[in-house]
Enzyme design. Structure first.
Site, PDB file in Angstrom:
ATOM      1  N   SER A 211      -8.320 -10.246 -24.330  1.00 42.92           N
ATOM      2  CA  SER A 211      -8.934  -9.482 -24.991  1.00 42.92           C
ATOM      3  C   SER A 211      -9.505  -8.340 -23.790  1.00 42.92           C
ATOM      4  O   SER A 211      -9.589  -8.383 -22.685  1.00 42.92           O
ATOM      5  CB  SER A 211     -10.211 -10.161 -25.465  1.00 42.92           C
ATOM      6  N   GLY A 249      -6.521  -7.572 -28.965  1.00 43.24           N
ATOM      7  CA  GLY A 249      -6.888  -7.640 -27.594  1.00 43.24           C
ATOM      8  C   GLY A 249      -7.280  -6.232 -27.018  1.00 43.24           C
ATOM      9  O   GLY A 249      -7.697  -5.822 -25.681  1.00 43.24           O
ATOM     10  N   GLU A 284      -3.601  -7.844 -34.612  1.00 44.51           N
ATOM     11  CA  GLU A 284      -4.705  -8.600 -35.086  1.00 44.51           C
ATOM     12  C   GLU A 284      -6.090  -7.993 -34.443  1.00 44.51           C
ATOM     13  O   GLU A 284      -6.789  -8.744 -33.625  1.00 44.51           O
ATOM     14  CB  GLU A 284      -4.853 -10.136 -34.407  1.00 44.51           C
ATOM     15  N   PRO A 285      -6.423  -6.849 -34.411  1.00 43.84           N
ATOM     16  CA  PRO A 285      -7.634  -6.216 -34.043  1.00 43.84           C
ATOM     17  C   PRO A 285      -8.967  -6.807 -34.760  1.00 43.84           C
ATOM     18  O   PRO A 285      -8.893  -6.987 -35.589  1.00 43.84           O
ATOM     19  CB  PRO A 285      -7.546  -4.667 -34.477  1.00 43.84           C
ATOM     20  N   GLY A 286      -9.736  -7.063 -33.420  1.00 47.25           N
ATOM     21  CA  GLY A 286     -11.054  -7.444 -33.785  1.00 47.25           C
ATOM     22  C   GLY A 286     -11.939  -6.645 -33.249  1.00 47.25           C
ATOM     23  O   GLY A 286     -12.906  -5.850 -33.890  1.00 47.25           O
ATOM     24  N   ARG A 287     -12.272  -6.938 -31.883  1.00 47.81           N
ATOM     25  CA  ARG A 287     -13.275  -6.047 -31.174  1.00 47.81           C
ATOM     26  C   ARG A 287     -13.186  -4.534 -31.204  1.00 47.81           C
ATOM     27  O   ARG A 287     -13.905  -4.008 -31.441  1.00 47.81           O
ATOM     28  CB  ARG A 287     -12.973  -6.401 -29.710  1.00 47.81           C
ATOM     29  N   CYS A 350     -35.690 -18.590 -20.928  1.00 52.58           N
ATOM     30  CA  CYS A 350     -36.137 -19.280 -19.587  1.00 52.58           C
ATOM     31  C   CYS A 350     -35.026 -19.615 -18.699  1.00 52.58           C
ATOM     32  O   CYS A 350     -34.593 -20.624 -18.058  1.00 52.58           O
ATOM     33  CB  CYS A 350     -36.684 -20.484 -19.586  1.00 52.58           C
ATOM     34  N   GLU A 351     -34.194 -18.562 -18.225  1.00 52.26           N
ATOM     35  CA  GLU A 351     -32.959 -18.433 -17.387  1.00 52.26           C
ATOM     36  C   GLU A 351     -33.351 -17.028 -16.405  1.00 52.26           C
ATOM     37  O   GLU A 351     -33.491 -15.686 -17.136  1.00 52.26           O
ATOM     38  CB  GLU A 351     -31.747 -18.469 -18.016  1.00 52.26           C
TER      39      GLU A 351
END
Length: 421
Positions: A211, A249, A284-287, A350-351
């Site tokens: 990706s 990707g 398969e595009p997503g992002r 709390c990090e």
């Protein structure tokens, strides 16, 4: 005065007298009605990016990668536009079906599908199951035979291509939990195993190299190797497989200074050049669809030295903490003539690693109540969001032509407490 925003922002993003507007609505009104943090999904932008992929591949198949972000309303858009849907868990399958995606237009991925997930996929009639192991091939064959159906299958291949991306999201190299190795001969053996099963129909090969890839070189290299495997399958088994799914990707710009990624047309052209002309191509595009379509909106709570704290954080965007994903942010609710200061935008958790944007110039007069907007927030944020510190997950608000509506509601304390007996 109106300023159109470009590159990392949705197509309709603009500033009017200093205020950010998405889909024709100002962020102050959206924050007042829906609260913050919130994801603002530009529906027109999402639809336009879907159409770009369809236009780039009119003679192939465009599967939306549901893992980036999916909800029933978004699935309804995909159905209307003519896209297919990829899922990788039973939960994603349930959402796809709830949104009305015809099961024959769903492809089921995953490196460790449970027997229950496989059974539901076969019983539902999903269009294709992407086989990821010999164990899965055996399970799927037995299930399909027992149910009296012939299940369409693709074999996932690890093509041995090391894409130029972060190690956590690279999936095409030899050392991967996904798929069958091409170089070790396992992919060819897996194809033979599927072809030998009467209850399975091998319809093609699949690969996905990772990706957030910003050039076409790695994609083309994978396409050439997969084309070679298609020829091997034909020589070994006398079968010419009709389809090659080269996964997703394609990366996006997260900041204005980021390089502009290839367009869908440019990527498809590079893939076509590497493939035989008779192969049906699937992607398969997503992002690249969901990512730029959404803006995350936060309210400033405190300003302490170089730290600007907002009312969200790593629970609604874990990517910076997980692998240093870079973002930008802007003051979205007003104009400011103040000199800029370099600050770090942090969350409320709390990090010490709860950082959203590091070392970014923002107006020096930032104060509590200001709204900050983070573009390119549509992919792998709501889908990866958690309830860390028992923080409720934000809503997704679709905006279009001056109207807004909730497509994923904000979680409440009642939602969280409902899990406890």
């Amino acid at each position: 005065m109106t300023q159109v925003l470009e590159h990392a922002w949705p197509y309709t993003a603009e500033r009017v007298d200093g205020e950010l507007r998405i889909g024709g609505i100002g962020v102050r009104a959206l924050a007042a009605e829906y609260g913050t943090p919130a994801y603002l999904l530009d529906e027109a932008d999402f639809r336009a990016r879907c159409r770009e992929w369809l236009d780039a591949l009119p003679d192939g198949d465009v599967h939306y990668g549901g893992k980036a972000f999916v909800c029933p309303e978004l699935v309804r858009w995909l159905v209307e536009l003519g896209l297919r849907l990829d899922v990788c868990t039973g939960g994603e399958l349930a959402v796809g079906l709830a949104g009305g995606m015809p099961p024959e237009r769903i492809t089921f991925h995953g490196n460790n599908k449970s027997p229950a997930e496989l059974r539901r996929a076969v019983e539902t009639g999903v269009g294709c199951v992407v086989a990821d192991s010999f164990t899965e091939i055996d399970r799927l064959a037995a299930l399909a035979a027992g149910l009296g159906v012939r299940q369409r299958v693709m074999v996932r291949v690890t093509p041995g291509v090391d894409a130029a991306t972060h190690a956590s999201i690279a999936t095409g190299g030899e050392d991967s939990k996904f798929g069958f190795s091409l170089s070790a001969g396992l992919a060819l053996r897996a194809a033979g195993r599927v072809l030998a099963e009467p209850a399975l129909e091998l319809v093609g090969l699949h690969s996905h190299i990772g990706s957030q890839i910003l050039d076409t070189t790695s994609f083309a290299a994978a396409a050439r190797r997969m084309a070679g495997l298609l020829a091997e399958v034909e020589r070994e088994y006398g079968v010419r497989l009709p389809t090659l799914d080269l996964g997703g990707g394609l990366g996006i710009a997260y900041r204005p200074e980021d390089p502009r990624p290839p367009s869908p047309a440019e990527l498809v052209a590079a893939l076509r050049e590497a493939l035989p002309g008779d192969v049906r191509l699937a992607v398969e595009p997503g992002r690249s669809i969901a990512g730029p379509s959404t803006v995350a909106l936060y309210e400033v709570g405190t300003v302490k030295g170089r730290y600007v704290s907002v009312d969200g954080g790593m629970s609604d965007n874990p990517r910076p903490a997980m692998y240093g994903a870079p973002y930008t942010a802007v003051l979205a609710s007003r104009e400011s003539d103040a000199a800029e200061s370099v600050v770090t935008v942090v969350g409320k958790h709390c990090e010490s690693g709860d950082v959203l944007v590091r070392n970014i110039p923002l107006p020096g007069d930032l104060r509590p109540g200001d709204l900050l907007a983070v573009p390119a927030s549509g992919a792998y944020q709501r889908s990866m969001a958690s309830n860390y510190n028992h923080v409720a997950r934000p809503p997704v608000i679709a905006v279009r032509d001056g109207a807004a509506r909730v497509v994923v509601r904000r979680e409440t304390e009642e939602d969280l407490l409902r899990l406890y007996p």
